[in-house]
Motif scaffolding. Structure first.
Motif, PDB file in Angstrom:
ATOM      1  N   THR A   1       0.852  -1.182   0.000  1.00  0.00           N
ATOM      2  CA  THR A   1       0.000   0.000   0.000  1.00  0.00           C
ATOM      3  C   THR A   1       0.889   1.234   0.000  1.00  0.00           C
ATOM      4  N   ALA A   2       0.311   2.350  -0.423  1.00  0.00           N
ATOM      5  CA  ALA A   2       1.068   3.612  -0.450  1.00  0.00           C
ATOM      6  C   ALA A   2       0.099   4.757  -0.241  1.00  0.00           C
ATOM      7  N   GLU A   3       0.639   5.855   0.244  1.00  0.00           N
ATOM      8  CA  GLU A   3      -0.201   7.043   0.429  1.00  0.00           C
ATOM      9  C   GLU A   3       0.550   8.283  -0.029  1.00  0.00           C
ATOM     10  N   LEU A   4      -0.191   9.173  -0.676  1.00  0.00           N
ATOM     11  CA  LEU A   4       0.330  10.480  -1.069  1.00  0.00           C
ATOM     12  C   LEU A   4       0.115  11.404   0.124  1.00  0.00           C
ATOM     13  N   VAL A   5       1.185  11.964   0.647  1.00  0.00           N
ATOM     14  CA  VAL A   5       1.090  12.797   1.850  1.00  0.00           C
ATOM     15  C   VAL A   5       1.149  14.268   1.437  1.00  0.00           C
ATOM     16  N   ASN A   6       0.163  15.032   1.834  1.00  0.00           N
ATOM     17  CA  ASN A   6       0.089  16.470   1.518  1.00  0.00           C
ATOM     18  C   ASN A   6       0.254  16.753   0.026  1.00  0.00           C
ATOM     19  N   ALA A   7      -0.346  15.912  -0.794  1.00  0.00           N
ATOM     20  CA  ALA A   7      -0.219  16.066  -2.249  1.00  0.00           C
ATOM     21  C   ALA A   7      -1.453  16.698  -2.871  1.00  0.00           C
ATOM     22  N   GLY A   8      -2.398  17.128  -2.064  1.00  0.00           N
ATOM     23  CA  GLY A   8      -3.619  17.735  -2.588  1.00  0.00           C
ATOM     24  C   GLY A   8      -3.306  18.907  -3.503  1.00  0.00           C
ATOM     25  N   GLY A   9      -3.880  18.905  -4.693  1.00  0.00           N
ATOM     26  CA  GLY A   9      -3.651  19.963  -5.672  1.00  0.00           C
ATOM     27  C   GLY A   9      -2.390  19.761  -6.495  1.00  0.00           C
TER      28      GLY A   9
ATOM     29  N   GLU B   1      -6.695   6.607 -11.908  1.00  0.00           N
ATOM     30  CA  GLU B   1      -7.946   5.867 -11.731  1.00  0.00           C
ATOM     31  C   GLU B   1      -7.756   4.354 -11.797  1.00  0.00           C
ATOM     32  N   SER B   2      -6.634   3.877 -12.333  1.00  0.00           N
ATOM     33  CA  SER B   2      -6.376   2.439 -12.421  1.00  0.00           C
ATOM     34  C   SER B   2      -5.925   1.848 -11.083  1.00  0.00           C
ATOM     35  N   VAL B   3      -5.598   2.714 -10.127  1.00  0.00           N
ATOM     36  CA  VAL B   3      -5.099   2.255  -8.828  1.00  0.00           C
ATOM     37  C   VAL B   3      -6.276   1.911  -7.914  1.00  0.00           C
ATOM     38  N   LEU B   4      -6.187   0.757  -7.274  1.00  0.00           N
ATOM     39  CA  LEU B   4      -7.205   0.343  -6.314  1.00  0.00           C
ATOM     40  C   LEU B   4      -7.007   1.122  -5.018  1.00  0.00           C
ATOM     41  N   LEU B   5      -8.057   1.801  -4.592  1.00  0.00           N
ATOM     42  CA  LEU B   5      -7.962   2.608  -3.379  1.00  0.00           C
ATOM     43  C   LEU B   5      -8.704   1.947  -2.226  1.00  0.00           C
ATOM     44  N   GLN B   6      -8.078   2.015  -1.049  1.00  0.00           N
ATOM     45  CA  GLN B   6      -8.698   1.580   0.200  1.00  0.00           C
ATOM     46  C   GLN B   6      -8.693   2.806   1.095  1.00  0.00           C
ATOM     47  N   GLY B   7      -9.711   3.631   0.966  1.00  0.00           N
ATOM     48  CA  GLY B   7      -9.701   4.917   1.644  1.00  0.00           C
ATOM     49  C   GLY B   7      -8.675   5.805   0.959  1.00  0.00           C
ATOM     50  N   ALA B   8      -7.719   6.335   1.715  1.00  0.00           N
ATOM     51  CA  ALA B   8      -6.664   7.180   1.141  1.00  0.00           C
ATOM     52  C   ALA B   8      -5.465   6.369   0.673  1.00  0.00           C
TER      53      ALA B   8
ATOM     54  N   ASP C   1       8.680 -10.609  -9.883  1.00  0.00           N
ATOM     55  CA  ASP C   1      10.068 -10.131  -9.953  1.00  0.00           C
ATOM     56  C   ASP C   1      10.326  -8.992  -8.963  1.00  0.00           C
ATOM     57  N   GLY C   2       9.326  -8.653  -8.134  1.00  0.00           N
ATOM     58  CA  GLY C   2       9.497  -7.622  -7.117  1.00  0.00           C
ATOM     59  C   GLY C   2       9.122  -6.222  -7.563  1.00  0.00           C
ATOM     60  N   THR C   3       8.529  -6.073  -8.752  1.00  0.00           N
ATOM     61  CA  THR C   3       8.168  -4.754  -9.255  1.00  0.00           C
ATOM     62  C   THR C   3       6.796  -4.343  -8.731  1.00  0.00           C
ATOM     63  N   LEU C   4       6.721  -3.114  -8.245  1.00  0.00           N
ATOM     64  CA  LEU C   4       5.476  -2.526  -7.768  1.00  0.00           C
ATOM     65  C   LEU C   4       5.272  -1.234  -8.549  1.00  0.00           C
ATOM     66  N   ILE C   5       4.155  -1.124  -9.274  1.00  0.00           N
ATOM     67  CA  ILE C   5       3.886   0.068 -10.086  1.00  0.00           C
ATOM     68  C   ILE C   5       2.625   0.757  -9.567  1.00  0.00           C
ATOM     69  N   LEU C   6       2.781   2.035  -9.221  1.00  0.00           N
ATOM     70  CA  LEU C   6       1.666   2.849  -8.740  1.00  0.00           C
ATOM     71  C   LEU C   6       1.651   4.162  -9.525  1.00  0.00           C
ATOM     72  N   PRO C   7       0.791   4.283 -10.535  1.00  0.00           N
ATOM     73  CA  PRO C   7       0.758   5.514 -11.335  1.00  0.00           C
ATOM     74  C   PRO C   7       0.026   6.653 -10.610  1.00  0.00           C
TER      75      PRO C   7
END
Length: 156
Positions: free
Chosen positions: A91-99, A105-112, A121-127
């Protein structure tokens, strides 16, 4: 009349008695200590397997992404490695990234929190979607490991 005496062990229990004595309990307890110690140590060893999370292309823990117009997508690509089993997702979160940025939209969100599978192979992609120029932290969680990366979006 002849009296028959029953043989007794050191604790006073009859020898043909198969019940618990203090001695039998002590012997059983002594044999169980290594088993319990091994059962406790194994999960700790599995939990202590080192997991690393790195942002590909980053200098230190920072990465700059150029974008042309608001709405451009930038893939945050992480490499997850470890000396033991690697969790299947993160999981990942954008901190203070508003604006400045939002999750694509392709990313599955669980709240924030964004959630994504880690490839074999250990690759994690979050656009992310660039909204404006600016800098913000991204906090990535893989198992018990958390890493913070600074992301800068520059308008080209």
């Amino acid at each position: 009349m002849k009296t028959h005496r029953t043989a007794r062990d050191d604790d006073g229990a009859r020898r043909n008695d198969r019940g618990w004595t203090r001695r039998r309990a002590l012997v059983a307890g002594a044999w169980s200590v290594p088993v319990v110690a091994a059962a406790v140590a194994l999960p700790q060893a599995m939990a202590s397997a080192a997991i690393t999370v790195d942002l590909l292309g980053a200098v230190g823990d920072a990465q700059t992404y150029p974008f042309s117009t608001s709405g451009d997508t930038a893939p945050l690509i992480f490499q997850v490695a470890g000396t033991g089993p690697i969790p299947a997702d993160a999981t990942a979160e954008l901190v203070n990234a508003g604006g400045i940025a939002s999750w694509d939209e392709s990313v599955l969100l669980q709240g924030a929190l964004a959630s994504a599978a880690i490839d074999t192979d250990g690759t994690l992609i979050l656009p992310i979607v660039a909204l404006a120029a600016g800098t913000f932290p991204v906090l990535v969680h893989v198992g018990s490991v958390s890493r913070t990366f600074m992301i800068t979006l520059e308008q080209a």
